[in-house]
Design a protein around this motif. Structure first.
Motif, PDB file in Angstrom:
ATOM      1  N   PRO A  28      11.585  58.735  48.326  1.00  0.00           N
ATOM      2  CA  PRO A  28      12.265  59.412  49.440  1.00  0.00           C
ATOM      3  C   PRO A  28      13.356  60.385  48.995  1.00  0.00           C
ATOM      4  CG  PRO A  28      11.978  57.091  49.928  1.00  0.00           C
ATOM      5  CD  PRO A  28      11.580  57.274  48.495  1.00  0.00           C
ATOM      6  N   ALA A  29      13.924  60.159  47.810  1.00  0.00           N
ATOM      7  CA  ALA A  29      14.977  61.061  47.337  1.00  0.00           C
ATOM      8  C   ALA A  29      14.401  62.375  46.805  1.00  0.00           C
ATOM      9  CB  ALA A  29      15.799  60.380  46.241  1.00  0.00           C
ATOM     10  N   ASP A  30      13.097  62.403  46.556  1.00  0.00           N
ATOM     11  CA  ASP A  30      12.446  63.575  45.967  1.00  0.00           C
ATOM     12  C   ASP A  30      11.840  64.426  47.084  1.00  0.00           C
ATOM     13  OD1 ASP A  30      11.376  65.343  44.124  1.00  0.00           O
ATOM     14  OD2 ASP A  30       9.623  64.090  43.701  1.00  0.00           O
ATOM     15  N   HIS A  31      12.698  65.031  47.884  1.00  0.00           N
ATOM     16  CA  HIS A  31      12.223  65.702  49.093  1.00  0.00           C
ATOM     17  C   HIS A  31      12.442  67.207  49.110  1.00  0.00           C
ATOM     18  CE1 HIS A  31      16.371  66.064  50.656  1.00  0.00           C
ATOM     19  NE2 HIS A  31      16.561  64.891  50.075  1.00  0.00           N
ATOM     20  N   LEU A  32      13.038  67.772  48.071  1.00  0.00           N
ATOM     21  CA  LEU A  32      13.298  69.211  48.064  1.00  0.00           C
ATOM     22  C   LEU A  32      12.299  69.942  47.179  1.00  0.00           C
ATOM     23  CD1 LEU A  32      17.210  69.392  47.937  1.00  0.00           C
ATOM     24  CD2 LEU A  32      15.701  69.623  49.919  1.00  0.00           C
TER      25      LEU A  32
END
Length: 350
Positions: free
Chosen positions: A94-98
């Motif tokens: 979820p932190a890898d969203h950009l």
């Protein structure tokens, strides 16, 4: 501390986006350089062609950014990556969203009256879902749209044939009900709907009942009880409310052109934004029929009815109604801080 980006981003955030999802994020590196990202959490991957339209949205934003920056006294130089978007990344981490779109650099530019006028038009632009007045768009506007499209290797086409317009409007209405049968698309639409003025103002994004010209409680009940759309009586009533916003549609326009890679998607979006702003400056309202394009069955019906040639890598990738309407309600925007990163991002980018 304020930088040139402060005012630029505050104005550029008024770009249009699918479902008013506002997925663009700007990472400010210094006074002249920024990295542009697409927030995958704000995309629409459930819809067919939803992923390519992430890049179309990026092109729309970049066209607006260039216009805004010029009015602020800067020209924009882009270095874009054109990498494919992987929406599955968010599920894995979820932190890898950009998703990194590329970098933009500001260079000094002497702002002109035309630049400032263009900025005023950009900030005033709105999507109009109101009924239109059934008049035809003038030939000068059509020729201008054709020229903008041609300069980017695209083709702008339009029809005012009543039977064709009425049939495609019917297809657009039917597409909504067809999409609601798809659980993933239904969940995606429901996520972006805002059923009250307060909810729309609080989130600053999404499709508000007000801008869709529907009573919030009615829209909420209809979307949360989608099975009733097929019920006799109730279903007909829902459809009548929806179709009432389509009164006076006299003319449709669409764009055909290369649409097979991220680079082509970005340029398509850039072209569409330029056409939209030119039409808006002429007092002509516009409302994209996005689901007709992204729904395979509806897309095929549109292509057949409009006589579109999608051979050799070309596609009819944008369809819209356009004409004249009363001013539409305001669609809210998130604050500039919500789409700004004040320092370079070390991870979470592609």
């Amino acid at each position: 501390m304020a930088t040139p980006w402060t005012g630029i981003i505050d104005d550029a955030r008024h770009y249009p986006s699918p479902h008013n999802s506002q997925p663009i994020v700007v990472g400010v590196e210094d006074d002249r350089t920024a990295t542009v990202f697409y927030d995958l959490r704000r995309g629409l991957p459930a819809e067919s062609f939803g992923i390519p339209f992430g890049h179309v949205c990026a092109g729309v934003f970049l066209a607006g950014l260039d216009l805004v920056a010029r009015a602020h006294g800067f020209a924009v130089t882009e270095t874009l990556d054109h990498a494919e978007m992987d929406f599955g990344r968010v599920e894995r981490d979820p932190a890898d969203h950009l998703h990194r779109l590329g970098t933009v650099t500001l260079t000094p530019h002497r702002a002109t009256d035309a630049d400032r006028e263009a900025l005023h038009g950009f900030l005033a632009r709105r999507t109009s879902r109101r009924p239109y007045d059934a008049t035809l768009v003038d030939d000068d506007a059509i020729r201008a749209s054709e020229a903008i499209a041609a300069s980017a290797g695209q083709r702008f086409r339009t029809t005012a044939d009543r039977a064709t317009v009425d049939e495609i409007v019917r297809v657009n209405q039917a597409t909504l009900f067809d999409d609601l049968r798809n659980d993933a698309v239904h969940a995606e639409i429901l996520h972006w709907l805002r059923f009250s003025k307060r909810q729309a103002a609080d989130t600053g994004d999404g499709l508000s009942a007000e801008t869709m010209l529907m009573p919030g409680p009615v829209l909420k009940f209809a979307m949360e009880h989608r099975g009733l759309w097929e019920a006799p009586g109730i279903g007909a009533a829902f459809k009548k409310v929806y179709l009432s916003t389509m009164r006076g549609v006299r003319q449709l326009g669409w764009l055909e052109g290369p649409f097979g890679s991220p680079a082509e998607y970005v340029e398509a979006g850039r072209t569409f934004m330029r056409i939209w702003l030119d039409l808006d400056a002429r007092g002509i309202a516009l409302h994209p029929f996005g689901t007709v394009i992204t729904n395979p069955r509806s897309h095929a019906a549109f292509v057949q009815r409009a006589g579109v040639d999608e051979s050799e890598g070309r596609m009819a990738w944008m369809l819209f109604r356009f004409g004249r309407s009363a001013p539409p309600p305001l669609a809210h925007r998130r604050p500039a801080a919500a789409m700004t990163l004040s320092a370079p991002v070390d991870g979470g980018v592609s």
